[in-house]
Design a protein around this motif. Sequence first.
Motif, PDB file in Angstrom:
ATOM      1  N   LEU A 131       0.837  -1.204   0.000  1.00  9.23           N
ATOM      2  CA  LEU A 131       0.000   0.000   0.000  1.00  9.23           C
ATOM      3  C   LEU A 131       0.868   1.249   0.000  1.00  9.23           C
ATOM      4  O   LEU A 131       1.771   1.386   0.825  1.00  9.23           O
ATOM      5  CB  LEU A 131      -0.904   0.008   1.235  1.00  9.23           C
ATOM      6  CG  LEU A 131      -1.798   1.235   1.411  1.00  9.23           C
ATOM      7  CD1 LEU A 131      -2.889   1.266   0.338  1.00  9.23           C
ATOM      8  CD2 LEU A 131      -2.428   1.234   2.801  1.00  9.23           C
ATOM      9  N   PRO A 132       0.642   2.183  -0.952  1.00 16.43           N
ATOM     10  CA  PRO A 132       1.432   3.428  -0.969  1.00 16.43           C
ATOM     11  C   PRO A 132       1.348   4.166   0.356  1.00 16.43           C
ATOM     12  O   PRO A 132       0.259   4.411   0.881  1.00 16.43           O
ATOM     13  CB  PRO A 132       0.779   4.226  -2.108  1.00 16.43           C
ATOM     14  CG  PRO A 132       0.167   3.188  -2.994  1.00 16.43           C
ATOM     15  CD  PRO A 132      -0.308   2.102  -2.071  1.00 16.43           C
ATOM     16  N   ARG A 161      -7.745   7.596  -1.480  1.00 14.68           N
ATOM     17  CA  ARG A 161      -6.841   6.865  -2.356  1.00 14.68           C
ATOM     18  C   ARG A 161      -6.647   5.429  -1.862  1.00 14.68           C
ATOM     19  O   ARG A 161      -6.513   4.501  -2.659  1.00 14.68           O
ATOM     20  CB  ARG A 161      -5.490   7.577  -2.429  1.00 14.68           C
ATOM     21  CG  ARG A 161      -5.550   8.951  -3.056  1.00 14.68           C
ATOM     22  CD  ARG A 161      -5.825   8.884  -4.541  1.00 14.68           C
ATOM     23  NE  ARG A 161      -4.725   8.293  -5.294  1.00 14.68           N
ATOM     24  CZ  ARG A 161      -4.727   8.123  -6.601  1.00 14.68           C
ATOM     25  NH1 ARG A 161      -5.808   8.461  -7.303  1.00 14.68           N
ATOM     26  NH2 ARG A 161      -3.692   7.600  -7.214  1.00 14.68           N
ATOM     27  N   GLN A 162      -6.629   5.239  -0.565  1.00 11.80           N
ATOM     28  CA  GLN A 162      -6.540   3.894  -0.026  1.00 11.80           C
ATOM     29  C   GLN A 162      -7.744   3.063  -0.462  1.00 11.80           C
ATOM     30  O   GLN A 162      -7.591   1.908  -0.862  1.00 11.80           O
ATOM     31  CB  GLN A 162      -6.464   3.927   1.502  1.00 11.80           C
ATOM     32  CG  GLN A 162      -5.132   4.376   2.064  1.00 11.80           C
ATOM     33  CD  GLN A 162      -5.108   4.294   3.578  1.00 11.80           C
ATOM     34  OE1 GLN A 162      -5.742   3.427   4.176  1.00 11.80           O
ATOM     35  NE2 GLN A 162      -4.371   5.194   4.203  1.00 11.80           N
ATOM     36  N   ALA A 163      -8.945   3.646  -0.383  1.00 13.34           N
ATOM     37  CA  ALA A 163     -10.147   2.923  -0.783  1.00 13.34           C
ATOM     38  C   ALA A 163     -10.092   2.558  -2.261  1.00 13.34           C
ATOM     39  O   ALA A 163     -10.457   1.436  -2.653  1.00 13.34           O
ATOM     40  CB  ALA A 163     -11.388   3.761  -0.479  1.00 13.34           C
ATOM     41  N   GLN A 164      -9.634   3.469  -3.104  1.00  9.52           N
ATOM     42  CA  GLN A 164      -9.519   3.177  -4.532  1.00  9.52           C
ATOM     43  C   GLN A 164      -8.492   2.074  -4.783  1.00  9.52           C
ATOM     44  O   GLN A 164      -8.719   1.171  -5.588  1.00  9.52           O
ATOM     45  CB  GLN A 164      -9.149   4.450  -5.296  1.00  9.52           C
ATOM     46  CG  GLN A 164     -10.245   5.501  -5.308  1.00  9.52           C
ATOM     47  CD  GLN A 164      -9.782   6.812  -5.912  1.00  9.52           C
ATOM     48  OE1 GLN A 164      -8.596   7.139  -5.906  1.00  9.52           O
ATOM     49  NE2 GLN A 164     -10.717   7.583  -6.452  1.00  9.52           N
ATOM     50  N   TRP A 165      -7.351   2.170  -4.118  1.00 14.86           N
ATOM     51  CA  TRP A 165      -6.284   1.176  -4.267  1.00 14.86           C
ATOM     52  C   TRP A 165      -6.769  -0.198  -3.830  1.00 14.86           C
ATOM     53  O   TRP A 165      -6.584  -1.197  -4.534  1.00 14.86           O
ATOM     54  CB  TRP A 165      -5.077   1.616  -3.444  1.00 14.86           C
ATOM     55  CG  TRP A 165      -3.815   0.842  -3.671  1.00 14.86           C
ATOM     56  CD1 TRP A 165      -2.817   1.123  -4.567  1.00 14.86           C
ATOM     57  CD2 TRP A 165      -3.373  -0.318  -2.932  1.00 14.86           C
ATOM     58  NE1 TRP A 165      -1.800   0.195  -4.448  1.00 14.86           N
ATOM     59  CE2 TRP A 165      -2.114  -0.691  -3.461  1.00 14.86           C
ATOM     60  CE3 TRP A 165      -3.930  -1.075  -1.895  1.00 14.86           C
ATOM     61  CZ2 TRP A 165      -1.400  -1.796  -2.981  1.00 14.86           C
ATOM     62  CZ3 TRP A 165      -3.225  -2.174  -1.420  1.00 14.86           C
ATOM     63  CH2 TRP A 165      -1.978  -2.516  -1.954  1.00 14.86           C
ATOM     64  N   ASN A 178       2.729  -3.537  -9.048  1.00 20.22           N
ATOM     65  CA  ASN A 178       2.884  -2.463 -10.025  1.00 20.22           C
ATOM     66  C   ASN A 178       4.333  -2.414 -10.482  1.00 20.22           C
ATOM     67  O   ASN A 178       5.253  -2.527  -9.667  1.00 20.22           O
ATOM     68  CB  ASN A 178       2.487  -1.112  -9.445  1.00 20.22           C
ATOM     69  CG  ASN A 178       1.013  -1.020  -9.140  1.00 20.22           C
ATOM     70  OD1 ASN A 178       0.577  -1.354  -8.037  1.00 20.22           O
ATOM     71  ND2 ASN A 178       0.232  -0.578 -10.100  1.00 20.22           N
ATOM     72  N   ASP A 179       4.528  -2.238 -11.801  1.00 18.59           N
ATOM     73  CA  ASP A 179       5.883  -2.111 -12.316  1.00 18.59           C
ATOM     74  C   ASP A 179       6.386  -0.683 -12.072  1.00 18.59           C
ATOM     75  O   ASP A 179       5.646   0.154 -11.520  1.00 18.59           O
ATOM     76  CB  ASP A 179       5.949  -2.510 -13.794  1.00 18.59           C
ATOM     77  CG  ASP A 179       5.208  -1.545 -14.717  1.00 18.59           C
ATOM     78  OD1 ASP A 179       4.888  -0.418 -14.290  1.00 18.59           O
ATOM     79  OD2 ASP A 179       4.947  -1.920 -15.872  1.00 18.59           O
ATOM     80  N   PRO A 180       7.625  -0.349 -12.435  1.00 16.95           N
ATOM     81  CA  PRO A 180       8.163   0.994 -12.157  1.00 16.95           C
ATOM     82  C   PRO A 180       7.349   2.141 -12.771  1.00 16.95           C
ATOM     83  O   PRO A 180       7.446   3.288 -12.311  1.00 16.95           O
ATOM     84  CB  PRO A 180       9.572   0.936 -12.760  1.00 16.95           C
ATOM     85  CG  PRO A 180       9.949  -0.511 -12.663  1.00 16.95           C
ATOM     86  CD  PRO A 180       8.678  -1.257 -12.944  1.00 16.95           C
TER      87      PRO A 180
END
Length: 228
Positions: A41-42, A49-53, A79-81
Motif C-alpha cells: 500500500l502506498p 486513495r486507499q479505498a480506490q487502491w 505495479n511495475d516501475p
Amino acid sequence: MPLHSLQHLSPTAVLGLWRLTETPAELWLLLPQAAAYQRLLPATADARRQAQWLGGRVLLHRLLAEARGSASEGTQVHNDPTGRPYLHGTAADLTVSLSHSGTWVAAIVAQGGRAGVDVEEIRDKAQRLASKFLAPNEWAAAQAASQATADASAHYTLLWSAKETLYKLAAQRGIIFKTQLLLGEFEPQKAGEIPATLVLSGLETRHCICYSQPSPGYVLTYCHEPLA
C-alpha cells in the motif's frame, strides 16, 4: 456496495465494475492475503486513495476467480516501475488492466492478448487541456461536437479516457497522446464505439474503443484484443 457488474468481453476476457461505498477498513476484510498487501500500500495515500487502491485489488481478485473458475490464492497484484499493474504468482500469465476515479473502479482480466480500461469522473480539466492531447483534426471535431451537446465536459472527458485506454493497450512508455494515439470520427451517444489508430515505430494499427456511462457524471472506456 459489492461488485456492481461483470461483463464477458470474449470467451477469454472479463470486465468488472465496482462502486466504492466501503471504508478502507471494510475493504481490507474483503482482500485476500491482506497482510502481504499491507506492505504494498502506498505510504502517502489518504483515505480516499486507499479505498480506490484496495477496491481495485478486491475487484481484480474477484475477476481472477471468474476467469479461472477458482480462488486466486498464490497471486498478488503488483505495479511495475511505471505504475502499470501486473499479476505476480500463479496467475502471472493473465493480462490485467485497472482504473479508478471517484467512486468507481474498473478492471479487465484476460487470458492473453492486450487489454486497456479507463474510468473517469467528468470534469472540465480535459476540455481545458484539449489542445495538449488532441490532434488538430480531433480538436476541431470535438469543438463541433461539443456545440451540439449540453455537456461539453463529458465529451472531452470521453476523448481523454479513450486515449488513456489506447495508451494502456500499447503498453509502452514515452508515447505522445497528440500524435501517436489517434481517434477517428464517431457519433457521440450514451454508449458506442470509437475507431482509433495507434502509431508505434512508424507502423499504424487500427483498434476499437468501447465506451459507456456507468453512472451520471462518469465515463468508461475499454478495449480487449485476444491473441490472433
